[in-house]
Design a protein around this motif. Structure first.
Motif, PDB file in Angstrom:
ATOM      1  N   LEU A 182       0.819  -1.214   0.000  1.00  0.00           N
ATOM      2  CA  LEU A 182       0.000   0.000   0.000  1.00  0.00           C
ATOM      3  C   LEU A 182       0.851   1.261   0.000  1.00  0.00           C
ATOM      4  N   ASN A 183       1.938   1.244   0.750  1.00  0.00           N
ATOM      5  CA  ASN A 183       2.795   2.418   0.883  1.00  0.00           C
ATOM      6  C   ASN A 183       4.055   2.352   0.030  1.00  0.00           C
ATOM      7  N   TRP A 216     -13.073   1.479   9.708  1.00  0.00           N
ATOM      8  CA  TRP A 216     -12.068   0.428   9.881  1.00  0.00           C
ATOM      9  C   TRP A 216     -12.467  -0.898   9.224  1.00  0.00           C
ATOM     10  N   SER A 217     -13.300  -0.820   8.176  1.00  0.00           N
ATOM     11  CA  SER A 217     -13.748  -2.034   7.488  1.00  0.00           C
ATOM     12  C   SER A 217     -12.620  -2.756   6.764  1.00  0.00           C
ATOM     13  N   HIS A 218     -11.581  -2.007   6.386  1.00  0.00           N
ATOM     14  CA  HIS A 218     -10.472  -2.653   5.670  1.00  0.00           C
ATOM     15  C   HIS A 218      -9.878  -3.808   6.459  1.00  0.00           C
ATOM     16  N   ALA A 219      -9.985  -3.741   7.788  1.00  0.00           N
ATOM     17  CA  ALA A 219      -9.382  -4.780   8.631  1.00  0.00           C
ATOM     18  C   ALA A 219     -10.093  -6.118   8.504  1.00  0.00           C
ATOM     19  N   THR A 220     -11.241  -6.146   7.821  1.00  0.00           N
ATOM     20  CA  THR A 220     -11.946  -7.410   7.612  1.00  0.00           C
ATOM     21  C   THR A 220     -11.544  -8.090   6.309  1.00  0.00           C
ATOM     22  N   ALA A 221     -10.654  -7.475   5.541  1.00  0.00           N
ATOM     23  CA  ALA A 221     -10.118  -8.140   4.346  1.00  0.00           C
ATOM     24  C   ALA A 221      -9.277  -9.339   4.777  1.00  0.00           C
ATOM     25  N   MET A 238      -3.292  -8.795   2.895  1.00  0.00           N
ATOM     26  CA  MET A 238      -3.261  -7.379   3.254  1.00  0.00           C
ATOM     27  C   MET A 238      -1.915  -6.719   2.984  1.00  0.00           C
ATOM     28  N   TRP A 239      -0.836  -7.474   3.049  1.00  0.00           N
ATOM     29  CA  TRP A 239       0.494  -6.892   2.828  1.00  0.00           C
ATOM     30  C   TRP A 239       0.745  -6.602   1.358  1.00  0.00           C
ATOM     31  N   ASP A 240      -0.059  -7.210   0.474  1.00  0.00           N
ATOM     32  CA  ASP A 240       0.227  -7.145  -0.958  1.00  0.00           C
ATOM     33  C   ASP A 240      -0.714  -6.230  -1.740  1.00  0.00           C
ATOM     34  N   LEU A 241      -1.750  -5.705  -1.115  1.00  0.00           N
ATOM     35  CA  LEU A 241      -2.696  -4.832  -1.808  1.00  0.00           C
ATOM     36  C   LEU A 241      -2.101  -3.435  -1.973  1.00  0.00           C
ATOM     37  N   GLN A 242      -2.379  -2.800  -3.116  1.00  0.00           N
ATOM     38  CA  GLN A 242      -1.677  -1.564  -3.455  1.00  0.00           C
ATOM     39  C   GLN A 242      -2.501  -0.293  -3.302  1.00  0.00           C
ATOM     40  N   GLN A 243      -3.814  -0.400  -3.270  1.00  0.00           N
ATOM     41  CA  GLN A 243      -4.644   0.794  -3.227  1.00  0.00           C
ATOM     42  C   GLN A 243      -5.744   0.653  -2.174  1.00  0.00           C
ATOM     43  N   PRO A 244      -6.184   1.770  -1.584  1.00  0.00           N
ATOM     44  CA  PRO A 244      -7.311   1.690  -0.646  1.00  0.00           C
ATOM     45  C   PRO A 244      -8.533   0.995  -1.242  1.00  0.00           C
ATOM     46  N   GLU A 245      -8.772   1.225  -2.535  1.00  0.00           N
ATOM     47  CA  GLU A 245      -9.915   0.584  -3.188  1.00  0.00           C
ATOM     48  C   GLU A 245      -9.792  -0.939  -3.192  1.00  0.00           C
ATOM     49  N   PHE A 305      -8.555  -2.764  -0.737  1.00  0.00           N
ATOM     50  CA  PHE A 305      -9.029  -3.204   0.576  1.00  0.00           C
ATOM     51  C   PHE A 305     -10.552  -3.161   0.635  1.00  0.00           C
ATOM     52  N   GLU A 306     -11.132  -2.114   0.085  1.00  0.00           N
ATOM     53  CA  GLU A 306     -12.583  -1.983   0.105  1.00  0.00           C
ATOM     54  C   GLU A 306     -13.251  -3.112  -0.664  1.00  0.00           C
ATOM     55  N   ALA A 307     -12.655  -3.522  -1.775  1.00  0.00           N
ATOM     56  CA  ALA A 307     -13.242  -4.582  -2.591  1.00  0.00           C
ATOM     57  C   ALA A 307     -13.239  -5.927  -1.877  1.00  0.00           C
ATOM     58  N   LEU A 308     -12.263  -6.135  -0.997  1.00  0.00           N
ATOM     59  CA  LEU A 308     -12.135  -7.430  -0.319  1.00  0.00           C
ATOM     60  C   LEU A 308     -12.686  -7.423   1.104  1.00  0.00           C
ATOM     61  N   ALA A 309     -13.105  -6.259   1.598  1.00  0.00           N
ATOM     62  CA  ALA A 309     -13.614  -6.179   2.966  1.00  0.00           C
ATOM     63  C   ALA A 309     -14.924  -6.953   3.118  1.00  0.00           C
ATOM     64  N   ASP A 310     -15.121  -7.480   4.318  1.00  0.00           N
ATOM     65  CA  ASP A 310     -16.342  -8.227   4.659  1.00  0.00           C
ATOM     66  C   ASP A 310     -16.833  -7.713   6.020  1.00  0.00           C
ATOM     67  N   PRO A 311     -17.379  -6.487   6.030  1.00  0.00           N
ATOM     68  CA  PRO A 311     -17.626  -5.809   7.313  1.00  0.00           C
ATOM     69  C   PRO A 311     -18.902  -6.252   8.028  1.00  0.00           C
ATOM     70  N   THR A 312     -19.032  -7.534   8.227  1.00  0.00           N
ATOM     71  CA  THR A 312     -20.117  -8.023   9.068  1.00  0.00           C
ATOM     72  C   THR A 312     -19.831  -7.666  10.521  1.00  0.00           C
ATOM     73  N   ASP A 313     -20.865  -7.694  11.344  1.00  0.00           N
ATOM     74  CA  ASP A 313     -20.661  -7.391  12.763  1.00  0.00           C
ATOM     75  C   ASP A 313     -19.602  -8.309  13.366  1.00  0.00           C
ATOM     76  N   GLU A 314     -19.657  -9.580  13.011  1.00  0.00           N
ATOM     77  CA  GLU A 314     -18.721 -10.554  13.591  1.00  0.00           C
ATOM     78  C   GLU A 314     -17.283 -10.242  13.201  1.00  0.00           C
ATOM     79  N   LYS A 315     -17.059  -9.944  11.919  1.00  0.00           N
ATOM     80  CA  LYS A 315     -15.692  -9.652  11.468  1.00  0.00           C
ATOM     81  C   LYS A 315     -15.180  -8.346  12.081  1.00  0.00           C
TER      82      LYS A 315
END
Length: 319
Positions: free
Chosen positions: A107-108, A234-239, A244-251, A253-263
């Protein structure tokens, strides 16, 4: 006594507002602060990413407590530049600064255009960087031709003694590895079993110095509002953790996030009660020397005022 620190999130808060927040954190009773060093936020909803090295000088100048940062030498930063930055900050603010060194995230780091290495190569690069940085901070002239390249470099403005260089680790294997070179450990998480395993792996491998834990929390007036804030910021943390170490753009993370209550509850301690949250933080932080609290919402002033009146007193009762 456990040091209770405030995490200043550059990914979410503009640098000027974050400077006001870290001053307020000291005023309400935090013992210390830390920040991460990002070029990009984790998500477009966060939308910020100030330059941590500029900010930390201003933050140390306007406070009296210690402040550290997590950074990644080797790609975006040449290790000689990292060594110069470390030396300058420590020379200006002796004994109040530390840095944690990690292998970084795409990402950075992808912005250099260099290939993003697999983890074993990133770890070799980090170890070479740490070795070079320590030698430079000792006043040596350094040449390296390996995973990194350094040509006859030296640092001219040196502190009386170098700052502590902690190792960043989020797995037991990495914690075991950083024990071989770090002055302390920093990890992140809220699952007590996982944080204890990481700490024990570091200590079991002979790791020295302080064990530091960062915890993401969402504390709001109601549980439902705390969950809403965590989902927004903080939905990105559900990817999936393995990518997570290999994704290059914020988008990405958003595409792979699964922001259910449990996650979300697995990634963030979510509560409407400061007293209940204090118990959960203490459970995760047992055995650590420092714990840094990161409220994932953007209303940092409101959170910090509540820390002063509710969360910090409750936490000091149970830590």
């Amino acid at each position: 006594m456990t040091v209770i620190g405030y995490h200043a999130s550059h990914e979410q808060i503009p640098p000027g507002m974050l400077l006001a927040a870290v001053r307020l954190a000291e005023t309400v009773g935090f013992d210390a602060a830390m920040c991460s060093d990002h070029l990009a936020p984790w998500s477009t909803a966060q939308g910020e990413s100030g330059f941590a090295w500029s900010w930390i000088g201003a933050a140390l100048a306007r406070t009296d407590f210690p402040i550290g940062l997590v950074t990644a030498p080797g790609q975006r930063y040449h290790p000689v530049i990292t060594a110069q930055a470390l030396a300058t900050v420590e020379e200006m603010f002796p004994g109040r600064f530390w840095a944690a060194l990690g292998s970084g995230e795409a990402l950075n780091e992808h912005v250099t255009g260099d290939p993003w290495p697999e983890k074993p190569a990133r770890e070799r690069r980090l170890l070479e960087s740490v070795t070079a940085i320590r030698r430079l901070l000792a006043g040596e002239r350094v040449t390296v031709d390996g995973e990194i390249r350094v040509h006859d470099a030296r640092i001219w403005s040196l502190p009386a003694s170098p700052p502590p260089l902690l190792g960043a680790a989020v797995s037991d294997d990495t914690a075991t590895w950083v024990a071989g070179w770090a002055d302390g450990l920093i990890t992140v998480g809220s699952d007590a079993a996982a944080t204890q395993r990481t700490r024990e792996a570091y200590r079991g491998a002979g790791g020295r110095g302080d064990a530091v834990l960062q915890i993401h929390i969402s504390l709001e007036d109601t549980l439902s509002r705390a969950l809403e804030v965590a989902r927004e910021q903080w939905s990105h943390a559900t990817a999936p953790a393995e990518v997570m170490w290999d994704l290059q753009q914020p988008e990405d993370f958003e595409a792979l996030a699964d922001p259910t209550d449990e996650k979300l509850r697995q990634a963030v301690l979510i509560s409407g009660s400061a007293e209940a949250l204090a118990e959960r933080i203490a459970h995760a932080a047992r055995g650590f020397d420092h714990v840094y609290l990161h409220h994932v919402g953007t209303d940092q002033a409101g959170f910090l005022r509540r820390c002063g009146t509710e969360l910090l007193p409750a936490l000091r009762e149970v830590l």
